[in-house]
Write a protein that holds these residues in place. Sequence first.
Motif, PDB file in Angstrom:
ATOM      1  N   VAL A   1      -6.112  -1.581  -2.540  1.00  0.00           N
ATOM      2  CA  VAL A   1      -4.799  -2.083  -2.927  1.00  0.00           C
ATOM      3  C   VAL A   1      -4.067  -2.327  -1.616  1.00  0.00           C
ATOM      4  O   VAL A   1      -3.977  -1.432  -0.768  1.00  0.00           O
ATOM      5  CB  VAL A   1      -4.024  -1.089  -3.812  1.00  0.00           C
ATOM      6  CG1 VAL A   1      -2.636  -1.631  -4.120  1.00  0.00           C
ATOM      7  CG2 VAL A   1      -4.793  -0.804  -5.100  1.00  0.00           C
ATOM      8  N   ILE A   2      -3.604  -3.542  -1.441  1.00  0.00           N
ATOM      9  CA  ILE A   2      -2.890  -3.937  -0.233  1.00  0.00           C
ATOM     10  C   ILE A   2      -1.469  -4.315  -0.641  1.00  0.00           C
ATOM     11  O   ILE A   2      -1.281  -5.139  -1.545  1.00  0.00           O
ATOM     12  CB  ILE A   2      -3.564  -5.144   0.455  1.00  0.00           C
ATOM     13  CG1 ILE A   2      -5.047  -4.868   0.765  1.00  0.00           C
ATOM     14  CG2 ILE A   2      -2.787  -5.567   1.695  1.00  0.00           C
ATOM     15  CD1 ILE A   2      -5.301  -3.863   1.847  1.00  0.00           C
ATOM     16  N   VAL A   3      -0.479  -3.729   0.006  1.00  0.00           N
ATOM     17  CA  VAL A   3       0.920  -4.075  -0.233  1.00  0.00           C
ATOM     18  C   VAL A   3       1.382  -4.899   0.962  1.00  0.00           C
ATOM     19  O   VAL A   3       1.314  -4.436   2.107  1.00  0.00           O
ATOM     20  CB  VAL A   3       1.792  -2.815  -0.408  1.00  0.00           C
ATOM     21  CG1 VAL A   3       3.236  -3.197  -0.678  1.00  0.00           C
ATOM     22  CG2 VAL A   3       1.241  -1.945  -1.539  1.00  0.00           C
ATOM     23  N   THR A   4       1.822  -6.122   0.692  1.00  0.00           N
ATOM     24  CA  THR A   4       2.112  -7.060   1.778  1.00  0.00           C
ATOM     25  C   THR A   4       3.136  -8.099   1.348  1.00  0.00           C
ATOM     26  O   THR A   4       3.371  -8.281   0.152  1.00  0.00           O
ATOM     27  CB  THR A   4       0.799  -7.757   2.226  1.00  0.00           C
ATOM     28  OG1 THR A   4       1.083  -8.645   3.305  1.00  0.00           O
ATOM     29  CG2 THR A   4       0.151  -8.500   1.097  1.00  0.00           C
ATOM     30  N   ASN A   5       3.678  -8.781   2.315  1.00  0.00           N
ATOM     31  CA  ASN A   5       4.547  -9.930   2.057  1.00  0.00           C
ATOM     32  C   ASN A   5       3.738 -11.221   1.940  1.00  0.00           C
ATOM     33  O   ASN A   5       4.302 -12.266   1.633  1.00  0.00           O
ATOM     34  CB  ASN A   5       5.592 -10.085   3.166  1.00  0.00           C
ATOM     35  CG  ASN A   5       6.700  -9.069   3.035  1.00  0.00           C
ATOM     36  OD1 ASN A   5       7.138  -8.743   1.937  1.00  0.00           O
ATOM     37  ND2 ASN A   5       7.152  -8.549   4.154  1.00  0.00           N
ATOM     38  N   LEU A   6       2.451 -11.166   2.213  1.00  0.00           N
ATOM     39  CA  LEU A   6       1.597 -12.348   2.102  1.00  0.00           C
ATOM     40  C   LEU A   6       1.434 -12.754   0.642  1.00  0.00           C
ATOM     41  O   LEU A   6       1.525 -11.920  -0.259  1.00  0.00           O
ATOM     42  CB  LEU A   6       0.209 -12.073   2.689  1.00  0.00           C
ATOM     43  CG  LEU A   6       0.123 -11.753   4.184  1.00  0.00           C
ATOM     44  CD1 LEU A   6      -1.318 -11.414   4.554  1.00  0.00           C
ATOM     45  CD2 LEU A   6       0.644 -12.898   5.021  1.00  0.00           C
ATOM     46  N   SER A   7       1.137 -14.021   0.419  1.00  0.00           N
ATOM     47  CA  SER A   7       0.772 -14.474  -0.926  1.00  0.00           C
ATOM     48  C   SER A   7      -0.688 -14.095  -1.181  1.00  0.00           C
ATOM     49  O   SER A   7      -1.429 -13.748  -0.244  1.00  0.00           O
ATOM     50  CB  SER A   7       0.940 -15.986  -1.042  1.00  0.00           C
ATOM     51  OG  SER A   7      -0.047 -16.648  -0.254  1.00  0.00           O
ATOM     52  N   ALA A   8      -1.103 -14.190  -2.421  1.00  0.00           N
ATOM     53  CA  ALA A   8      -2.512 -13.921  -2.758  1.00  0.00           C
ATOM     54  C   ALA A   8      -3.428 -14.867  -1.988  1.00  0.00           C
ATOM     55  O   ALA A   8      -4.477 -14.454  -1.474  1.00  0.00           O
ATOM     56  CB  ALA A   8      -2.732 -14.058  -4.261  1.00  0.00           C
ATOM     57  N   THR A   9      -3.033 -16.123  -1.870  1.00  0.00           N
ATOM     58  CA  THR A   9      -3.844 -17.108  -1.149  1.00  0.00           C
ATOM     59  C   THR A   9      -3.934 -16.765   0.327  1.00  0.00           C
ATOM     60  O   THR A   9      -5.019 -16.840   0.928  1.00  0.00           O
ATOM     61  CB  THR A   9      -3.251 -18.525  -1.336  1.00  0.00           C
ATOM     62  OG1 THR A   9      -3.223 -18.824  -2.733  1.00  0.00           O
ATOM     63  CG2 THR A   9      -4.073 -19.571  -0.617  1.00  0.00           C
TER      64      THR A   9
END
Length: 89
Positions: A39-47
Amino acid sequence: MTAYLVSYDLKAPGKNYDSLIKYLKSHTNWWHHLGSTWVIVTNLSATQLRDGIAEHADDNDKFLVVKSGGIGAWSGFSTEGSEWLRKQL
């Protein structure tokens, strides 16, 4: 910040995937208590997250990035791991 479930199937037996693991751990907030699931929590989009993973994988590797809907159920994890999931999902 968004939580994503990341799962992969790496097809090159014996290959060193250290750069992939380093990339996944480069995100400030991550969880990894299952062999090929993070599980990664990030501001990145899925793409964007998918594309970042692809830079560290082979062409025949498979991976899945899914945005968490916030609801989950699990069993068998440590108290610490379970608390992280409750807070992040």
